[in-house]
Design a protein around this motif. Structure first.
Motif, PDB file in Angstrom:
ATOM      1  N   ASP C 146       0.830  -1.202   0.000  1.00 27.92           N
ATOM      2  CA  ASP C 146       0.000   0.000   0.000  1.00 27.92           C
ATOM      3  C   ASP C 146       0.871   1.261   0.000  1.00 27.92           C
ATOM      4  N   LEU C 147       1.965   1.226   0.741  1.00 28.66           N
ATOM      5  CA  LEU C 147       2.866   2.392   0.740  1.00 28.66           C
ATOM      6  C   LEU C 147       3.518   2.581  -0.629  1.00 28.66           C
ATOM      7  N   LEU C 148       3.905   1.488  -1.254  1.00 28.48           N
ATOM      8  CA  LEU C 148       4.490   1.579  -2.606  1.00 28.48           C
ATOM      9  C   LEU C 148       3.466   2.169  -3.570  1.00 28.48           C
ATOM     10  N   HIS C 149       2.238   1.674  -3.446  1.00 30.09           N
ATOM     11  CA  HIS C 149       1.175   2.245  -4.280  1.00 30.09           C
ATOM     12  C   HIS C 149       1.056   3.752  -4.048  1.00 30.09           C
ATOM     13  N   ASN C 150       1.086   4.150  -2.794  1.00 23.51           N
ATOM     14  CA  ASN C 150       0.908   5.565  -2.478  1.00 23.51           C
ATOM     15  C   ASN C 150       2.058   6.402  -3.025  1.00 23.51           C
ATOM     16  N   PHE C 151       3.267   5.853  -2.951  1.00 25.93           N
ATOM     17  CA  PHE C 151       4.426   6.558  -3.500  1.00 25.93           C
ATOM     18  C   PHE C 151       4.241   6.768  -4.999  1.00 25.93           C
ATOM     19  N   HIS C 152       3.837   5.729  -5.686  1.00 27.60           N
ATOM     20  CA  HIS C 152       3.592   5.840  -7.130  1.00 27.60           C
ATOM     21  C   HIS C 152       2.443   6.809  -7.408  1.00 27.60           C
ATOM     22  N   LEU C 153       1.420   6.774  -6.564  1.00 25.61           N
ATOM     23  CA  LEU C 153       0.259   7.646  -6.766  1.00 25.61           C
ATOM     24  C   LEU C 153       0.669   9.113  -6.668  1.00 25.61           C
ATOM     25  N   GLU C 154       1.499   9.429  -5.710  1.00 26.46           N
ATOM     26  CA  GLU C 154       1.917  10.828  -5.539  1.00 26.46           C
ATOM     27  C   GLU C 154       2.799  11.279  -6.702  1.00 26.46           C
ATOM     28  N   CYS C 155       3.631  10.378  -7.215  1.00 25.24           N
ATOM     29  CA  CYS C 155       4.448  10.740  -8.391  1.00 25.24           C
ATOM     30  C   CYS C 155       3.542  10.988  -9.596  1.00 25.24           C
ATOM     31  N   GLY C 156       2.544  10.132  -9.756  1.00 27.82           N
ATOM     32  CA  GLY C 156       1.605  10.330 -10.862  1.00 27.82           C
ATOM     33  C   GLY C 156       0.816  11.617 -10.683  1.00 27.82           C
ATOM     34  N   ALA C 157       0.426  11.902  -9.455  1.00 27.88           N
ATOM     35  CA  ALA C 157      -0.315  13.138  -9.185  1.00 27.88           C
ATOM     36  C   ALA C 157       0.533  14.347  -9.561  1.00 27.88           C
ATOM     37  N   ARG C 158       1.836  14.250  -9.262  1.00 27.73           N
ATOM     38  CA  ARG C 158       2.744  15.354  -9.604  1.00 27.73           C
ATOM     39  C   ARG C 158       2.782  15.586 -11.112  1.00 27.73           C
ATOM     40  N   LEU C 159       2.890  14.507 -11.870  1.00 22.39           N
ATOM     41  CA  LEU C 159       2.931  14.613 -13.331  1.00 22.39           C
ATOM     42  C   LEU C 159       1.661  15.284 -13.848  1.00 22.39           C
ATOM     43  N   HIS C 160       0.524  14.873 -13.327  1.00 21.84           N
ATOM     44  CA  HIS C 160      -0.735  15.457 -13.790  1.00 21.84           C
ATOM     45  C   HIS C 160      -0.846  16.933 -13.408  1.00 21.84           C
ATOM     46  N   LYS C 161      -0.395  17.274 -12.202  1.00 22.04           N
ATOM     47  CA  LYS C 161      -0.420  18.690 -11.794  1.00 22.04           C
ATOM     48  C   LYS C 161       0.452  19.522 -12.722  1.00 22.04           C
ATOM     49  N   LEU C 162       1.623  18.989 -13.048  1.00 22.49           N
ATOM     50  CA  LEU C 162       2.530  19.727 -13.933  1.00 22.49           C
ATOM     51  C   LEU C 162       1.865  19.979 -15.288  1.00 22.49           C
ATOM     52  N   ARG C 163       1.214  18.965 -15.820  1.00 26.13           N
ATOM     53  CA  ARG C 163       0.619  19.138 -17.153  1.00 26.13           C
ATOM     54  C   ARG C 163      -0.575  20.081 -17.115  1.00 26.13           C
ATOM     55  N   VAL C 164      -1.389  19.987 -16.066  1.00 25.60           N
ATOM     56  CA  VAL C 164      -2.498  20.947 -15.963  1.00 25.60           C
ATOM     57  C   VAL C 164      -1.924  22.355 -15.857  1.00 25.60           C
ATOM     58  N   TYR C 165      -0.906  22.506 -15.033  1.00 27.94           N
ATOM     59  CA  TYR C 165      -0.255  23.818 -14.877  1.00 27.94           C
ATOM     60  C   TYR C 165       0.172  24.381 -16.225  1.00 27.94           C
ATOM     61  N   GLU C 166       0.650  23.534 -17.091  1.00 30.09           N
ATOM     62  CA  GLU C 166       1.152  24.003 -18.385  1.00 30.09           C
ATOM     63  C   GLU C 166       0.044  24.442 -19.347  1.00 30.09           C
ATOM     64  N   THR C 167      -1.204  24.159 -18.997  1.00 24.76           N
ATOM     65  CA  THR C 167      -2.291  24.547 -19.908  1.00 24.76           C
ATOM     66  C   THR C 167      -3.064  25.768 -19.427  1.00 24.76           C
ATOM     67  N   VAL C 168      -2.801  26.202 -18.197  1.00 31.39           N
ATOM     68  CA  VAL C 168      -3.609  27.298 -17.655  1.00 31.39           C
ATOM     69  C   VAL C 168      -2.782  28.564 -17.464  1.00 31.39           C
ATOM     70  N   SER C 169      -3.433  29.692 -17.677  1.00 33.14           N
ATOM     71  CA  SER C 169      -2.696  30.946 -17.505  1.00 33.14           C
ATOM     72  C   SER C 169      -3.371  31.859 -16.485  1.00 33.14           C
ATOM     73  N   ASP C 170      -4.510  31.466 -15.965  1.00 35.74           N
ATOM     74  CA  ASP C 170      -5.152  32.310 -14.956  1.00 35.74           C
ATOM     75  C   ASP C 170      -4.495  32.077 -13.601  1.00 35.74           C
ATOM     76  N   LYS C 171      -4.593  33.091 -12.754  1.00 33.87           N
ATOM     77  CA  LYS C 171      -3.869  32.995 -11.491  1.00 33.87           C
ATOM     78  C   LYS C 171      -4.503  32.026 -10.501  1.00 33.87           C
ATOM     79  N   THR C 172      -5.806  31.793 -10.642  1.00 32.99           N
ATOM     80  CA  THR C 172      -6.463  30.888  -9.692  1.00 32.99           C
ATOM     81  C   THR C 172      -5.948  29.464  -9.826  1.00 32.99           C
ATOM     82  N   SER C 173      -6.031  28.941 -11.016  1.00 32.84           N
ATOM     83  CA  SER C 173      -5.629  27.533 -11.143  1.00 32.84           C
ATOM     84  C   SER C 173      -4.112  27.383 -11.019  1.00 32.84           C
TER      85      SER C 173
END
Lengths: 305, 305, 305, 305, 305, 305
Positions: C146-173
């Motif tokens: 479960d901890l290994l899963h969580n470690f992988h989950l957080e890395c995946g979450a980081r990747l998704h946050k980075l990509r969303v960040y790259e598509t938005v230009s408003d200050k809120t998101s």
């Protein structure tokens, strides 16, 4: 068991420009109810679940062998999707500044998750992003019914390919459609002949459905010219020879297609190269600063020889 | 492209009795989140979507090649499911009287739709009957992350195989589990070595997860004895040679397993026969009165030779 | 049990303009496979199902405590979504004429149901509108896995946050992404340290994945400056003290981040105001003619004091 | 933001024996359409999306505050599920021989995946194993309608709790039902009072629905005796004071319940201990040979003090 | 538009005993891929979406008219489900003591949610409890293909009815199966004739699929005797007369069935009574203490006359 | 049983131009949680599952009778969807050249699968393309609760209709909304009166929810003028007379609507023509070269008279 060959079934041209909505259109042919995941999934599980295999070899062999071709179709459409999402592929040397919304355009594409989650890669969903699932599989173990289902499935797949073809103008997806229309036609024809053998009904006379000749599709023409519509590839080193009892046997091409006898071809088509998808470091594919990764890979590769 | 060989990866013993709930248990290893459809689906789409393939050949090859083995795992589990639903298979000569509720027992099995809809065949669902779907696929195009995901996936798959193993006592499903535990171990090990090459982290030291040696599983023993845990099959006529850069290269079996060097084996394992699933005419597989169908098939088969 | 504080974890700027497609992008971080509903759902159910809690207090406490922070992340992203759908919020005094298609623009936004059904509010779906569901949860009861899963989950979450960040230009998101990237980094680091304690594998050396420093994200900078990346908040009046055994203990910030020791902070961050979402009477939020409703509320509020 | 307290809302008795089908029954109250995930999910997202919060404080506060209690209900039912799957919990010292089908009984339980995948832990599914999802959430931003929905939801939740109660005879799940029936009654009453304030309709006179007094439920009696049905806990250190405008204000207990005034209680109930779920090493929870893991945890725990 | 008649298509016998698993079996014929919701849903939406209706009246009329019969099939199966869940129905005078687990047996039935959530009522799910959904609908607007799909659908529906029939021994569900097998046969035949008119292919020669005569089903016999297999009911006061162009027209019953000409019958069959489902107050249907409710209803009913 | 009449409930104007995104907006009213499939599905299954029908005739009749009207609502919205996808309908004589991407525009519409798979036809999905499913159905068998649910459902349906109305400017979908708002209002009112009879609570005073008079909707005006809001149609040749006990009985129109007594009308409204949807041969509807098909149909039609 399955073997893999590092080639596509055809050479796929790269698109002139990135077109995520065209990629999304192609997804209908990948993960839609009448897409390649469905033809694959139906035949794969039908072949596993086939009853009395030894007594019904030609029919078992037909389903089992076409399964292998469908795997290549899933591969072909997926490569088309990835190419259209990636575009012609100008290699970045390394990750760019990511703080200036370099992918703002991705926010407005129809299926934005395909960028966020897949970096433009293909997944088994339809053109609306709905997942392929078990409801798309029919495997009853009743041979007549399963073959009838498959015949209907291939006709439906043809209709969907035609409509996707009508919405795309890039050469990548049109090549995908042009080729799959010919090969799907072969499968519809093959299932019709199997049903005719078992029931006496000349159901192949319902073909083509929809009622349009492939000669109207320029991208299908070269495949017709080379006789692809008359060939059933035996996608196996040694097995499924019995399909010759169904495909061939004096049967001929359908009336509207270039004439000739049906033939079983031993082995897969020659195929084309797997397209190189350039990584986009600023989208973290294969990663942000991939140089070291490339060096490691090169070193390992050399070691492997 | 893919080729198909009409064999299973191992010879699968027939069950001594019909056991639909054991079949349902095996479905967890087929269509569950950590089942073979998931390993297949993840590696299949990751291999299609792989960025910078030519620069990352050993890593691309690893994912692409293991995909082909996973196809055979899906096939193996599916055959196990169908065998357990079918039982030892006393051939009926023709359909029986169906008006006396001959399948009343099927009303009470855990997943009754597997009889109604599939005649006992396998479909990609989990042990509760929930469909496999795209949520079970991760394909981001980021090489480190996708490999990390795959490493975690194989560990999770191992846990699920162990638990299914603990609930079944028939020889069919135990053989499936025993074999897949060994082969899944190879895949976990392979992804760990790939990650180690790219990141320097000795993540293979986390193996085995869960913390139990395969020597505790009698059904795994013969596969350990023959060294299956040290072999990565190259499931391809000519491709994916570069995986030797990762698997091999002086690396050795994990501490708790029989010692020895890791090796890449050219071509698939010898394999075993595809089990003959006797039709049950009263369940309409292959049909109610199949004799004529068998005759037709025999005639066609003869013609094909 | 859980308590609620009427604050967000940070002060969230209002967007300069309405941007439903940016809101839809943020949904990937809410209801996507690697979104906050997934981190929340995984840790919430893992904490409920944790075996041998009393013997594994530091590990149980880690998962249980981070759960509470994830609730605030779900809240933060949801508020971002609602703000972007609502826009800067010019208060309408009462409902306008609704017969002239005042919301025609909503017909063309990517996820139109978010207007029709939610009036611009957030729901647990991904950026394509697909529902979050149980397939996004892994809770096996095996601590290492479960901890290994969580470690992988957080890395995946980081990747998704980075990509969303790259598509938005408003200050809120961007603020949402900038903050969550820092906090998600803490969680990845924490799970890595837990795994290192249990297995000896220095898996934290795989961080950051993807391979980019947060210093490249201007919106993350102030959080790095204040040391947020070194702090694990104890989101509890009195419990989960044992997490100091994992976070702290001489461990230090990751190499690419501002240096310093890791520290457990008692209690939540100071936080920012819950944004006021102006109602839009013509969209029937809170209702068409809300004046009487406001009066009633005022009267009740006064009575409550 | 949310804080977490390491206690359940009540002390939950351990079951006298393992009962996976009772656990599955409780799942209807966890992940069913009218289960606690639904009450939580509705109020959580409604509170995020609430329009004109500052002008509608008593109503916003009511929804926001009850959300926090629902988190504890999800926790309570989940613990009940895990306890019933685990049974009274004889600690194993270490993993047993796993080759003799030690968990054969799990093959026949109604939702076998709860063992294979969750080791007996809870997940957000209903009693048939179907996933909780966004279709169970209504959040329109229209205050009257959302409150009406919530009133209906609590009545439906009551009906489902009653029916689950009627199928279980173990003390664990009966305690869960007995307590939740009282607390759900409070929530139905509170939403009714809110609607009465806003519309003048005395909808609380529809209670109780279904038409049965809680006095018929022995397990509810002690909670009625202590006046739980008259109390709305303020699950927050300092916020949501305005709910006194709705709950209280001269309103009294419903006719069939013990009489008295309604009161807002500051802070959560005293609560009971989080049950210790004994690990089952042979099921790989927390792992096969957990002794070393326990030692590491003990060492870390000591360090943390 | 649709009108409703308060009768079932046939008189349905009450079961001798409660049998929830038989009810669950019948659900395959309600909400399964090849169940009545699917035939209804396909024809309903195909009839809405039919192109060039005025030019294709006989074909449009065929689909539109059969839709109305399918509504009655959904009704018939649903009543069967509810009857089997309810049992023969001894009326309770009022709610019993509910504190002694009066419905403990419901905890172990295959689909327990059907009790918890539906009090034994029917819902559109299959025999595993999976929801009917849009994936079960094909409506392409291509007339040949949609008719081919419908022909295959009716054959598949027949196979599923046969298998459900083989698992049940109570008279209620056998009557449902016996009748639907005859009527489904009519629909398969009708679609075959439509296809023959349009394509010339004598696809009706594929019937019956599966390959078993209805004369083997005692419960179908009386319907064959009365000629139901030769009748297409015109379920409309005045419309869809054009279907006589397809059904009739000199066509005759299929070879294995009692001989005779096909005929269109104006109006619905005589039908049977809607079964009275006795309420079970202790299950809160229609409610716990329903006497007052009955009085109110009686008073209102009298007023209405 | 159900009968079908080949008319819509109202005459529906054709749109001036094709507008697939408006069609997608209407889908919220078809397959959304608060759409017509949901009102239909809830009442249909509640009427099947109704307990003690003979003792509760007015209430049973109310639900059973409204079901029939909802079928017509599903039909009405579906026709609106198909019309908007089709546009005003210039008849093509035969299929055009399909090789020049004649449907390129379809690639960018919000729900592209509605073209690929349905040729512009309607299916039961919401405005985001998510499928309608069993989670949208509540049928508990408890009369009070089911009626309360239905009251809430109709209020929610009204809110969704209002919002869809606010996004569309074409006359087709506005007419659909204008009519359904009036009829939905009748259903909300009817369920309120039923609840008042059973509980004494004057819940009809909560109407209208949302808080806006229909007089603000020009398209509703003519239906109000003709008194549609005071009429409950008895959609049955002879049954459900008992509904007069609830609708009528001295009750009058709601305060904000044109005044007058409530009345039960025997039989359906006069209705309007089913719109002719011109086929588009180049989209393969009804097929590519449909002339022969039309000839066959004409011949059959003549024969049928």
């Amino acid at each position: 068991m399955f073997l893999r060959i590092d080639k596509l079934q055809i050479e796929l041209p790269k698109p002139a420009k990135q077109d995520p909505n065209a990629a999304a259109a192609l997804l209908e042919l990948l993960g839609g109810k009448y897409g390649e995941m469905s033809t694959l999934g139906n035949y794969l599980f039908q072949s596993f679940n086939f009853r009395s295999k030894s007594k019904l070899k030609p029919f078992y062999g037909l389903v089992a062998n076409i399964t292998a071709e469908e795997l290549g179709h899933v591969e072909l459409v997926s490569n088309g999707v990835a190419l259209l999402n990636n575009g012609p592929g100008e290699p970045e040397t390394t990750g760019e500044d990511i703080s200036d919304a370099p992918f703002e355009a991705m926010k407005d594409i129809r299926l934005a998750a395909s960028f966020f989650s897949n970096g433009g890669g293909a997944t088994p969903v339809n053109s609306n992003g709905a997942s392929w699932n078990v409801d798309h599989i029919t495997t009853t173990g009743n041979v007549i019914f399963d073959l009838l289902h498959n015949f209907h499935l291939e006709c439906g797949a043809r209709l969907h390919k035609l409509r996707v073809y009508e919405t795309v103008s890039d050469k990548t997806s049109r090549e995908v459609c042009g080729y799959l229309l010919v090969r799907g036609g072969v499968h519809a024809h093959a299932y019709a002949l199997a049903l005719k053998q078992l029931t006496g009904v000349e159901i192949e006379k319902m073909l083509p459905t929809p009622n349009i000749q492939l000669s109207k599709i320029p991208e299908s023409q070269k495949y017709l010219d080379e006789g692809s519509h008359r060939r059933l590839y035996r996608f196996s080193p040694n097995d499924y020879q019995e399909i010759r009892g169904i495909w061939g046997n004096g049967e001929r091409a359908l009336p509207g297609d270039p004439p000739g006898e049906l033939e079983v071809v031993d082995g897969p088509p020659e195929g084309g190269r797997i397209p190189e998808l350039e990584g986009i470091p600023s989208a973290f594919t294969p990663d942000y600063a991939p140089e070291e990764m490339f060096e490691i890979a090169t070193k390992l590769w050399k070691k492997s020889r």
